[in-house]
Structure formats: C-alpha cells, structure tokens
Design a protein around this motif. Structure first.
Motif, PDB file in Angstrom:
ATOM      1  N   GLY A 122       0.817  -1.207   0.000  1.00  0.00           N
ATOM      2  CA  GLY A 122       0.000   0.000   0.000  1.00  0.00           C
ATOM      3  C   GLY A 122       0.851   1.258   0.000  1.00  0.00           C
ATOM      4  O   GLY A 122       0.627   2.184  -0.782  1.00  0.00           O
ATOM      5  N   GLY A 123       1.864   1.294   0.880  1.00  0.00           N
ATOM      6  CA  GLY A 123       2.765   2.439   0.916  1.00  0.00           C
ATOM      7  C   GLY A 123       3.555   2.577  -0.371  1.00  0.00           C
ATOM      8  O   GLY A 123       3.761   3.681  -0.882  1.00  0.00           O
ATOM      9  N   LEU A 124       4.008   1.447  -0.909  1.00  0.00           N
ATOM     10  CA  LEU A 124       4.774   1.467  -2.150  1.00  0.00           C
ATOM     11  C   LEU A 124       3.946   2.038  -3.297  1.00  0.00           C
ATOM     12  O   LEU A 124       4.386   2.947  -4.017  1.00  0.00           O
ATOM     13  N   PHE A 125       2.725   1.532  -3.483  1.00  0.00           N
ATOM     14  CA  PHE A 125       1.895   1.972  -4.607  1.00  0.00           C
ATOM     15  C   PHE A 125       1.506   3.442  -4.474  1.00  0.00           C
ATOM     16  O   PHE A 125       1.457   4.171  -5.470  1.00  0.00           O
ATOM     17  N   ASN A 126       1.230   3.880  -3.254  1.00  0.00           N
ATOM     18  CA  ASN A 126       0.851   5.280  -3.073  1.00  0.00           C
ATOM     19  C   ASN A 126       2.011   6.197  -3.442  1.00  0.00           C
ATOM     20  O   ASN A 126       1.835   7.204  -4.131  1.00  0.00           O
ATOM     21  N   ASN A 127       3.200   5.853  -2.998  1.00  0.00           N
ATOM     22  CA  ASN A 127       4.346   6.700  -3.298  1.00  0.00           C
ATOM     23  C   ASN A 127       4.771   6.602  -4.762  1.00  0.00           C
ATOM     24  O   ASN A 127       5.260   7.578  -5.345  1.00  0.00           O
ATOM     25  N   MET A 128       4.576   5.442  -5.382  1.00  0.00           N
ATOM     26  CA  MET A 128       4.798   5.334  -6.822  1.00  0.00           C
ATOM     27  C   MET A 128       3.839   6.246  -7.579  1.00  0.00           C
ATOM     28  O   MET A 128       4.214   6.898  -8.570  1.00  0.00           O
ATOM     29  N   ALA A 129       2.597   6.314  -7.109  1.00  0.00           N
ATOM     30  CA  ALA A 129       1.618   7.196  -7.744  1.00  0.00           C
ATOM     31  C   ALA A 129       2.067   8.647  -7.688  1.00  0.00           C
ATOM     32  O   ALA A 129       1.951   9.386  -8.674  1.00  0.00           O
ATOM     33  N   LEU A 130       2.594   9.065  -6.540  1.00  0.00           N
ATOM     34  CA  LEU A 130       3.082  10.436  -6.417  1.00  0.00           C
ATOM     35  C   LEU A 130       4.199  10.716  -7.411  1.00  0.00           C
ATOM     36  O   LEU A 130       4.276  11.805  -8.002  1.00  0.00           O
ATOM     37  N   ALA A 131       5.073   9.741  -7.612  1.00  0.00           N
ATOM     38  CA  ALA A 131       6.175   9.928  -8.555  1.00  0.00           C
ATOM     39  C   ALA A 131       5.656  10.016  -9.990  1.00  0.00           C
ATOM     40  O   ALA A 131       6.083  10.885 -10.765  1.00  0.00           O
ATOM     41  N   TRP A 132       4.741   9.130 -10.373  1.00  0.00           N
ATOM     42  CA  TRP A 132       4.170   9.201 -11.719  1.00  0.00           C
ATOM     43  C   TRP A 132       3.452  10.531 -11.930  1.00  0.00           C
ATOM     44  O   TRP A 132       3.490  11.103 -13.022  1.00  0.00           O
ATOM     45  N   TYR A 168      -2.742   4.781  -7.259  1.00  0.00           N
ATOM     46  CA  TYR A 168      -3.523   5.180  -6.086  1.00  0.00           C
ATOM     47  C   TYR A 168      -4.628   4.165  -5.823  1.00  0.00           C
ATOM     48  O   TYR A 168      -4.906   3.800  -4.674  1.00  0.00           O
ATOM     49  N   LYS A 169      -5.264   3.687  -6.875  1.00  0.00           N
ATOM     50  CA  LYS A 169      -6.354   2.735  -6.704  1.00  0.00           C
ATOM     51  C   LYS A 169      -5.835   1.377  -6.236  1.00  0.00           C
ATOM     52  O   LYS A 169      -6.502   0.694  -5.440  1.00  0.00           O
ATOM     53  N   LYS A 170      -4.652   0.983  -6.703  1.00  0.00           N
ATOM     54  CA  LYS A 170      -4.033  -0.244  -6.192  1.00  0.00           C
ATOM     55  C   LYS A 170      -3.779  -0.119  -4.694  1.00  0.00           C
ATOM     56  O   LYS A 170      -4.021  -1.053  -3.917  1.00  0.00           O
ATOM     57  N   ALA A 171      -3.257   1.042  -4.295  1.00  0.00           N
ATOM     58  CA  ALA A 171      -2.993   1.287  -2.873  1.00  0.00           C
ATOM     59  C   ALA A 171      -4.284   1.252  -2.077  1.00  0.00           C
ATOM     60  O   ALA A 171      -4.353   0.649  -0.996  1.00  0.00           O
TER      61      ALA A 171
END
Length: 283
Positions: A160-170, A183-186
C-alpha cells in the motif's frame, strides 16, 4: 473554485509502525544495550512530542554509535528513518546523503532482493522524488516491488505504501493515468486492512484530489476531500502522534482547495496532541 495556491505539498503515504523500523535486519543488541527497535521507539516518542530538533540529534547520535561499532544492519535501519525525517523537514543534502549510504549498504551486503532491501529502495526513491528526482527514483520503486513480490503476500500493507508513493512519482512526471491506477491499487490494499489503515486511506483520498486538479477533473475533487474529512473525524482513528502528523500534512492541501475550516480543525487537533504529549509526566 480553486483558490490561489499556498505553500503546500502533497502528503506521502507511510504506515506505522515505521516501515524501516519494522524491517530491521536484526533487533538484538550484542552489548546489552537497547535493541535497534527500542532505539526507533525512542525516536517515535520524540516525534510524538513534535521535538524535531531533539529527534534529529537522537538519530545522528545513534548513527555514529552504530558506525563506530561496525553494526551495518542497525545503520540501515537508522538510515531509513533519516530518509523519512530529512524528507519531511526538507533537508535535501542530508536526505540524499542518507539515500546514498543506505543503498550502498544494501548493495554491499547482498540485500537487494530482501524485504529490508526493498524497504530501503522504497524510502530512497521517495526521498529522491521529494527532492525533485522523480525520474531517477523510478528504478528503485521497481526494485522495491520486485523485492516485496518475492517475499510478501500481495495484500501486505507494505505494498500500500509502495503503490501510493509510486503514484506520487508518476504524478510528478505528468503520467496522470498511471498515477491514478497506482492510487487505486494502494486503496484496494488499504481497504482490506481497515480500520488500522484508515489514515492511509484518508491520505490517498487527499492525494487523489490533487491529482484530479492537475488532470482537469475538478468535479471529482470535493468527493475525495469529503471522504478524507470523514476519516479524520472518525472515532475509529486513535488521536496520537501519527494522527497529528497526518493532520498537519493534509491541512495545507485542504486550505489550498478552500476548505479553510477543515484546515483550521486539523491544525488545531495536531497542535493539541503535540502539546499534551509534551506535557505528559515522564516524557
């Protein structure tokens, strides 16, 4: 209507207990002193009191001790905490120095495919992203995903933390569709972990509101923010230092969107929690 932008930034997503602290290579102490886990608990107590200066000194002191002892495993744990701390305090040079050293230790000791290595890559990437290096951060997010995928079940909170922070980078890279997908994956992971993940869900709703503004989907902003407010007001969420931290991180975004009453409510809640923690006997 979107008001003039204030000095604010999107809140990142992190889970408590701290990702780094939970993934220490070992938790014992060879000399009978406190374990690295106990050291991180001491750091948390300082953060709960909003004692940032003391927290920085505390981390640097323990880092020096572990360096002197040649304890590379505990150094990795402390460096992970340093990445997050200096990222939040905006200290670019110190944050990136912690990134460089943490990644070097992971590589030197063959940890890149472990959960510890993945966590270090995640924290490193998020710190790089925070200091304007989103493109350079993406390979480290990918490495974190590979490391977690080889060791953790797909519903583990760390994804969850990984996907949210990946979303911020994208999002920083202008890839709004990819950001929304992550974000939706998270969100899917965090919804399955309720109620312990409620604050992370609130942060994700706030981040989605920011994304929708950038993507020209203003009609979706209010719904996101209202869902976040509902969580911040929920009686299921403990009013502790982590709640205060997230209140402060999200308050500025609410203000950006003209939710000034909510901004004031969250800021006052955070101030009250930190004040009471500082007044608590024995703290």
């Amino acid at each position: 209507m979107i008001l003039e932008k204030e000095d604010w930034e999107e809140p990142e997503c992190c889970f408590r207990p701290h990702i780094a602290a939970a993934e220490a290579v070992h938790t014992g102490s060879a000399d009978g002193g406190p374990s690295v886990r106990e050291v991180i608990q001491g750091f948390d107590r300082l953060l709960d009191r909003d004692a940032k200066r003391e927290a920085a000194i505390y981390l640097e002191d323990w880092m020096a001790r572990y360096e002197e002892a040649g304890d590379w495993a505990s150094q990795i744990t402390i460096l992970n905490e340093m990445m997050g701390f200096y990222r939040n305090s905006g200290e670019r040079e110190k944050g990136l120095a912690a990134v460089e050293k943490g990644l070097a230790l992971v590589g030197d000791h063959g940890l890149s495919q472990t959960v510890t290595g993945g966590t270090t890559c995640l924290n490193a990437a998020t710190t790089m992203k925070a200091f304007g290096k989103a493109a350079e951060a993406m390979p480290y997010y990918d490495q974190a995903f590979r490391a977690y995928g080889g060791s953790l079940p797909p519903g583990d909170y760390r994804f969850g933390g990984l996907f949210n922070n990946m979303a911020l980078a994208w999002e920083d890279l202008g890839e709004y569709r990819k950001a929304e997908a992550y974000y939706k994956k998270a969100m899917d992971i965090m919804e399955a972990l309720r109620p312990g993940s409620l604050l992370e869900i609130a942060v994700t709703w706030v981040n989605l509101a920011v994304l929708y503004e950038k993507a020209g989907r203003e009609e979706e902003i209010d719904g996101c923010l209202e869902k976040a407010v509902e969580i911040f007001r929920s009686g299921e969420v403990p009013r502790d230092g982590y709640y205060a931290f997230n209140c402060r991180k999200c308050a500025e975004t609410f203000g950006h969107f003209g939710y000034f009453r909510i901004k004031k409510e969250l800021t006052e809640a955070a101030d009250r929690i930190y004040r009471e923690a500082g007044e608590e006997p024995g703290r």
